[in-house]
Design a protein around this motif. Structure first.
Motif, PDB file in Angstrom:
ATOM      1  N   ARG A   1       0.726  -1.331  -0.133  1.00 42.43           N
ATOM      2  CA  ARG A   1      -0.141   0.315   0.228  1.00 42.43           C
ATOM      3  C   ARG A   1       1.177   0.893  -0.145  1.00 42.43           C
ATOM      4  NH1 ARG A   1      -4.593  -0.495   3.318  1.00 42.43           N
ATOM      5  NH2 ARG A   1      -6.222   0.000   2.134  1.00 42.43           N
ATOM      6  N   VAL A   2       0.099   2.325  -0.739  1.00 38.10           N
ATOM      7  CA  VAL A   2       1.183   3.929  -0.301  1.00 38.10           C
ATOM      8  C   VAL A   2       0.268   4.156   0.307  1.00 38.10           C
ATOM      9  CG1 VAL A   2       1.800   5.597  -2.126  1.00 38.10           C
ATOM     10  CG2 VAL A   2       1.954   3.468  -2.698  1.00 38.10           C
ATOM     11  N   PHE A   3       0.820   5.619   1.053  1.00 38.73           N
ATOM     12  CA  PHE A   3       0.094   6.442   2.000  1.00 38.73           C
ATOM     13  C   PHE A   3       1.134   7.632   1.893  1.00 38.73           C
ATOM     14  CE2 PHE A   3       0.604   2.575   4.613  1.00 38.73           C
ATOM     15  CZ  PHE A   3      -0.345   2.633   5.044  1.00 38.73           C
ATOM     16  N   LEU A   4      -0.036   8.667   1.704  1.00 40.36           N
ATOM     17  CA  LEU A   4      -0.177  10.040   1.090  1.00 40.36           C
ATOM     18  C   LEU A   4      -0.223  11.303   2.308  1.00 40.36           C
ATOM     19  CD1 LEU A   4      -1.915  10.446  -2.154  1.00 40.36           C
ATOM     20  CD2 LEU A   4       0.982   9.540  -1.733  1.00 40.36           C
ATOM     21  N   CYS A   5       1.308  11.604   2.748  1.00 40.06           N
ATOM     22  CA  CYS A   5       1.946  11.898   3.880  1.00 40.06           C
ATOM     23  C   CYS A   5       1.139  13.717   3.386  1.00 40.06           C
ATOM     24  CB  CYS A   5       2.893  11.874   4.287  1.00 40.06           C
ATOM     25  SG  CYS A   5       2.704  10.047   4.475  1.00 40.06           S
ATOM     26  N   PRO A   6       0.623  14.279   4.576  1.00 39.42           N
ATOM     27  CA  PRO A   6       0.829  15.990   4.351  1.00 39.42           C
ATOM     28  C   PRO A   6       2.837  17.122   4.081  1.00 39.42           C
ATOM     29  CG  PRO A   6      -0.181  15.511   6.330  1.00 39.42           C
ATOM     30  CD  PRO A   6       0.982  13.592   6.106  1.00 39.42           C
ATOM     31  N   ASN A   7       2.694  17.632   3.405  1.00 38.83           N
ATOM     32  CA  ASN A   7       3.757  18.187   2.979  1.00 38.83           C
ATOM     33  C   ASN A   7       4.671  17.315   1.897  1.00 38.83           C
ATOM     34  OD1 ASN A   7       3.033  20.402   4.725  1.00 38.83           O
ATOM     35  ND2 ASN A   7       4.258  19.782   6.044  1.00 38.83           N
ATOM     36  N   GLY A   8       3.963  16.750   0.785  1.00 40.25           N
ATOM     37  CA  GLY A   8       5.141  15.938  -0.311  1.00 40.25           C
ATOM     38  C   GLY A   8       5.253  14.107  -0.371  1.00 40.25           C
ATOM     39  N   ALA A   9       5.414  14.500   1.777  1.00 38.62           N
ATOM     40  CA  ALA A   9       5.734  12.889   1.659  1.00 38.62           C
ATOM     41  C   ALA A   9       5.043  11.657   0.973  1.00 38.62           C
ATOM     42  CB  ALA A   9       6.288  12.740   3.351  1.00 38.62           C
ATOM     43  N   GLU A  10       5.642  10.665   0.936  1.00 40.20           N
ATOM     44  CA  GLU A  10       4.722   9.235   1.214  1.00 40.20           C
ATOM     45  C   GLU A  10       5.926   8.397   1.311  1.00 40.20           C
ATOM     46  OE1 GLU A  10       3.883   8.785  -3.661  1.00 40.20           O
ATOM     47  OE2 GLU A  10       5.181   7.112  -2.959  1.00 40.20           O
ATOM     48  N   LEU A  11       5.493   6.786   1.707  1.00 40.05           N
ATOM     49  CA  LEU A  11       5.013   5.475   2.568  1.00 40.05           C
ATOM     50  C   LEU A  11       5.175   5.066   1.350  1.00 40.05           C
ATOM     51  CD1 LEU A  11       6.196   4.241   5.244  1.00 40.05           C
ATOM     52  CD2 LEU A  11       4.218   3.866   6.240  1.00 40.05           C
ATOM     53  N   ARG A  12       5.312   3.888   1.232  1.00 43.66           N
ATOM     54  CA  ARG A  12       5.495   2.793   0.413  1.00 43.66           C
ATOM     55  C   ARG A  12       5.733   1.616   0.625  1.00 43.66           C
ATOM     56  NH1 ARG A  12       4.704   3.566  -4.939  1.00 43.66           N
ATOM     57  NH2 ARG A  12       4.629   5.494  -5.845  1.00 43.66           N
ATOM     58  N   VAL A  13       4.820   0.503   1.564  1.00 41.19           N
ATOM     59  CA  VAL A  13       4.911  -1.019   1.788  1.00 41.19           C
ATOM     60  C   VAL A  13       4.664  -1.928   0.890  1.00 41.19           C
ATOM     61  CG1 VAL A  13       4.875   0.409   4.206  1.00 41.19           C
ATOM     62  CG2 VAL A  13       3.579  -0.709   3.392  1.00 41.19           C
ATOM     63  N   TRP A  14       5.481  -2.891   0.671  1.00 45.82           N
ATOM     64  CA  TRP A  14       5.656  -3.653  -0.374  1.00 45.82           C
ATOM     65  C   TRP A  14       6.392  -5.159  -0.220  1.00 45.82           C
ATOM     66  CZ3 TRP A  14       8.980  -0.126  -1.171  1.00 45.82           C
ATOM     67  CH2 TRP A  14      10.467  -0.787  -1.161  1.00 45.82           C
ATOM     68  N   GLY A  15       5.484  -6.409   0.024  1.00 42.24           N
ATOM     69  CA  GLY A  15       6.346  -7.654   0.084  1.00 42.24           C
ATOM     70  C   GLY A  15       6.029  -8.524  -1.218  1.00 42.24           C
ATOM     71  N   SER A  16       6.818  -9.485  -1.430  1.00 40.62           N
ATOM     72  CA  SER A  16       6.898 -10.226  -2.294  1.00 40.62           C
ATOM     73  C   SER A  16       7.681 -11.736  -2.077  1.00 40.62           C
ATOM     74  CB  SER A  16       7.694  -9.748  -3.428  1.00 40.62           C
ATOM     75  OG  SER A  16       9.237  -9.877  -3.322  1.00 40.62           O
ATOM     76  N   TRP A  17       6.938 -12.823  -2.921  1.00 34.50           N
ATOM     77  CA  TRP A  17       7.400 -13.737  -2.426  1.00 34.50           C
ATOM     78  C   TRP A  17       9.000 -14.029  -3.268  1.00 34.50           C
ATOM     79  CZ3 TRP A  17       5.769 -15.489   1.387  1.00 34.50           C
ATOM     80  CH2 TRP A  17       4.357 -15.262   2.004  1.00 34.50           C
ATOM     81  N   GLY A  18      10.343 -14.702  -3.439  1.00 36.23           N
ATOM     82  CA  GLY A  18      11.108 -14.561  -3.304  1.00 36.23           C
ATOM     83  C   GLY A  18      11.335 -13.361  -3.915  1.00 36.23           C
ATOM     84  N   GLY A  19      12.105 -13.326  -5.165  1.00 36.26           N
ATOM     85  CA  GLY A  19      12.930 -11.758  -6.012  1.00 36.26           C
ATOM     86  C   GLY A  19      14.308 -12.031  -6.426  1.00 36.26           C
ATOM     87  N   LEU A  20      14.414 -11.006  -6.769  1.00 35.13           N
ATOM     88  CA  LEU A  20      16.327 -11.015  -7.568  1.00 35.13           C
ATOM     89  C   LEU A  20      17.176 -11.608  -7.102  1.00 35.13           C
ATOM     90  CD1 LEU A  20      15.978  -7.526  -9.226  1.00 35.13           C
ATOM     91  CD2 LEU A  20      15.182  -9.808 -10.114  1.00 35.13           C
ATOM     92  N   HIS A  21      16.665 -11.857  -5.997  1.00 31.05           N
ATOM     93  CA  HIS A  21      17.981 -11.839  -4.457  1.00 31.05           C
ATOM     94  C   HIS A  21      17.582 -12.867  -3.206  1.00 31.05           C
ATOM     95  CE1 HIS A  21      20.182  -8.093  -6.112  1.00 31.05           C
ATOM     96  NE2 HIS A  21      18.504  -7.598  -6.660  1.00 31.05           N
ATOM     97  N   ASP A  22      18.305 -13.608  -3.359  1.00 32.28           N
ATOM     98  CA  ASP A  22      17.771 -14.511  -1.579  1.00 32.28           C
ATOM     99  C   ASP A  22      18.124 -14.009  -0.393  1.00 32.28           C
ATOM    100  OD1 ASP A  22      20.251 -15.659  -2.255  1.00 32.28           O
ATOM    101  OD2 ASP A  22      20.156 -17.679  -2.913  1.00 32.28           O
ATOM    102  N   ASN A  23      19.255 -12.794  -0.447  1.00 29.57           N
ATOM    103  CA  ASN A  23      20.011 -12.780   0.983  1.00 29.57           C
ATOM    104  C   ASN A  23      19.810 -11.142   1.169  1.00 29.57           C
ATOM    105  OD1 ASN A  23      22.607 -11.710  -0.326  1.00 29.57           O
ATOM    106  ND2 ASN A  23      22.429 -14.203  -0.801  1.00 29.57           N
ATOM    107  N   ALA A  24      19.878 -11.048   2.143  1.00 25.71           N
ATOM    108  CA  ALA A  24      20.191  -9.269   1.935  1.00 25.71           C
ATOM    109  C   ALA A  24      20.663  -8.617   1.436  1.00 25.71           C
ATOM    110  CB  ALA A  24      19.849  -9.193   3.560  1.00 25.71           C
ATOM    111  N   ALA A  25      21.946  -9.582   1.924  1.00 22.34           N
ATOM    112  CA  ALA A  25      23.681  -8.671   1.497  1.00 22.34           C
ATOM    113  C   ALA A  25      23.560  -8.172  -0.374  1.00 22.34           C
ATOM    114  CB  ALA A  25      25.105  -9.707   1.497  1.00 22.34           C
ATOM    115  N   SER A  26      23.318  -9.679  -1.159  1.00 24.30           N
ATOM    116  CA  SER A  26      22.912  -9.632  -2.398  1.00 24.30           C
ATOM    117  C   SER A  26      21.510  -8.157  -2.575  1.00 24.30           C
ATOM    118  CB  SER A  26      21.848 -10.918  -2.960  1.00 24.30           C
ATOM    119  OG  SER A  26      22.782 -10.729  -4.608  1.00 24.30           O
TER     120      SER A  26
END
Length: 184
Positions: free
Chosen positions: A84-109
């Motif tokens: 979801r996206v949250f539109l905040c005052p003064n032009g701020a924006e918070l985005r949160v997301w999740g996914s299964w798997g992806g391009l990287h299988d660890n935090a370092a990569s």
């Protein structure tokens, strides 16, 4: 009785003294006794009127949750339910997301790739299963935190105008620390 033992106290004065102590002890516990004064505990801290309040967004599909300021307006959840996206005052924006798997299988990569794709990184932190990068891009501060495992990604990104840094830096700390994975 066989095997039973009963001790008889042959000193009546001692018996009376014990009884008197028991009576005085019980009298000290009655409601009519004067209670001992105890210090009053300090009052719990109260929020100042300027303190922001937060709601919690939970994503059941990808198993994460995050706090967002109540003054931010939640947009409809994405069609695939990843965030979801949250539109905040003064032009701020918070985005949160999740996914299964992806391009990287660890935090370092994932950290290495995200860092390379960003402009001016001013802060970075990498741990075993998560990372943070922050900096300035297009006159906006960005702050991104991602949990990355072989099972998927849970992430948040807050963007706000550089001129609002003093207002949004404390919010960023609260939001970032609140991002948690509720399922492995």
């Amino acid at each position: 009785m066989v095997g039973s033992y009963h001790r008889v106290d042959r000193n009546p004065m001692r018996t009376q003294l014990v009884a008197l102590c028991l009576l005085l002890g019980a009298a000290g516990c009655s409601e009519s006794s004067t209670p001992t004064e105890r210090p009053t505990p300090p009052a719990p801290p109260t929020e100042s009127p300027d303190s922001p309040s937060f709601e919690v967004y939970r994503n059941g599909r990808f198993g994460y949750s995050v706090k967002y300021p109540t003054e931010c307006i939640p947009q409809p959840e994405s069609q695939n339910g990843d965030g979801r996206v949250f539109l905040c005052p003064n032009g701020a924006e918070l985005r949160v997301w999740g996914s299964w798997g992806g391009l990287h299988d660890n935090a370092a990569s994932a950290f290495k790739a995200e860092k390379a794709s960003r402009g001016n990184v001013t802060y970075e932190l990498q741990k075993a299963d998560w990372f943070v990068i922050s900096g300035i891009q297009d006159k906006q501060v960005y702050y991104e935190k991602q949990f990355v495992t072989e099972n998927g990604v849970s992430a948040m990104q807050l963007r706000y105008p550089q001129s609002q840094k003093g207002q949004f830096d404390p919010l960023t700390t609260t939001i970032s620390r609140s991002l948690t994975r509720t399922t492995p």
